[in-house]
Design a protein around this motif. Structure first.
Motif, mmCIF file in Angstrom:
data_model
loop_
_atom_site.group_PDB
_atom_site.id
_atom_site.type_symbol
_atom_site.label_atom_id
_atom_site.label_comp_id
_atom_site.label_asym_id
_atom_site.label_seq_id
_atom_site.Cartn_x
_atom_site.Cartn_y
_atom_site.Cartn_z
ATOM 1 N N VAL A 121 2.411 1.717 -3.484
ATOM 2 C CA VAL A 121 1.469 2.253 -4.468
ATOM 3 C C VAL A 121 1.202 3.732 -4.213
ATOM 4 O O VAL A 121 1.158 4.538 -5.153
ATOM 5 N N THR A 155 0.835 -1.207 0.000
ATOM 6 C CA THR A 155 0.000 0.000 0.000
ATOM 7 C C THR A 155 0.866 1.251 0.000
ATOM 8 O O THR A 155 0.614 2.192 -0.763
ATOM 9 N N LEU A 208 4.273 -1.020 -12.632
ATOM 10 C CA LEU A 208 3.272 -2.032 -12.286
ATOM 11 C C LEU A 208 3.643 -3.402 -12.853
ATOM 12 O O LEU A 208 3.385 -4.420 -12.228
#
Length: 196
Positions: free
Chosen positions: A32, A29, A63
């Motif tokens: 990102v 998290t 990604l």
């Protein structure tokens, strides 16, 4: 050491799985969010920033690097936990992925059954809740009970069919105390071993 972390073999208990999943989830998290904040032009609203990042080739490359690593670790941890429960990881993971794909297909073809835009159905939600609940709360299986994992069996390989097992020999009955007393000592004869 890296085989234990990166490999799909071995077992992982409930607490260990929970803590590793929590740390790994927080790390991903933060990664990102850092990617989003680093690539977003400053001074834009969140909607405009998402639109400008959506076409960024750098984000796509990042990604493509981050997602395989995330999937590898997630599947490795999942396989270890499923093996600890006593389930075959190959069948359970493939079945779970297949059920999610069918659920998404049903939600796309029959929008009335979907819980929201781009999400699955109630059956898929209940299946995911059951699986995550099992991973977090299902107790570990005893060591050496899986016959699909290739582990050694302490007492020999368990036979799944009770009709094929050898009958157990009955335990001998307890003998009275007089039978356990030592035999009286006999006097030796005068001729030794060749005595009459």
């Amino acid at each position: 050491m890296f085989h234990t972390i990166l490999g799909f073999g071995g077992r992982m208990g409930r607490l260990e799985y929970f803590l590793i999943s929590l740390v790994f989830g927080l790390f991903m998290t933060l990664l990102v969010v850092a990617l989003f904040l680093g690539l977003a032009p400053h001074g834009l609203t969140p909607g405009n920033a998402r639109a400008s990042i959506g076409g960024s080739s750098l984000l796509i490359v990042l990604l493509l690097v981050v997602m395989p690593i995330y999937l590898w670790f997630s599947l490795a941890f999942l396989a270890k936990r499923l093996r600890d429960i006593g389930w075959n990881p190959l069948f359970v993971i493939l079945g779970w992925i297949g059920a999610i794909m069918i659920d998404r297909f049903v939600a796309m073809t029959v929008p009335a059954m979907a819980l929201g835009h781009g999400s699955g159905t109630l059956a898929g939600l209940l299946l995911n809740l059951f699986m995550y609940g099992s991973l977090l709360f299902w107790p570990s299986a005893p060591t050496g009970t899986e016959d699909w994992s290739g582990n050694s069996y302490p007492g020999g390989r368990p036979d799944p069919d009770p009709r094929l097992q050898r009958p157990r020999e009955p335990k001998p009955a307890a003998q009275p105390a007089a039978a356990l007393a030592p035999a009286p000592v006999q006097a030796p004869s005068g001729f030794g071993r060749r005595g009459l």
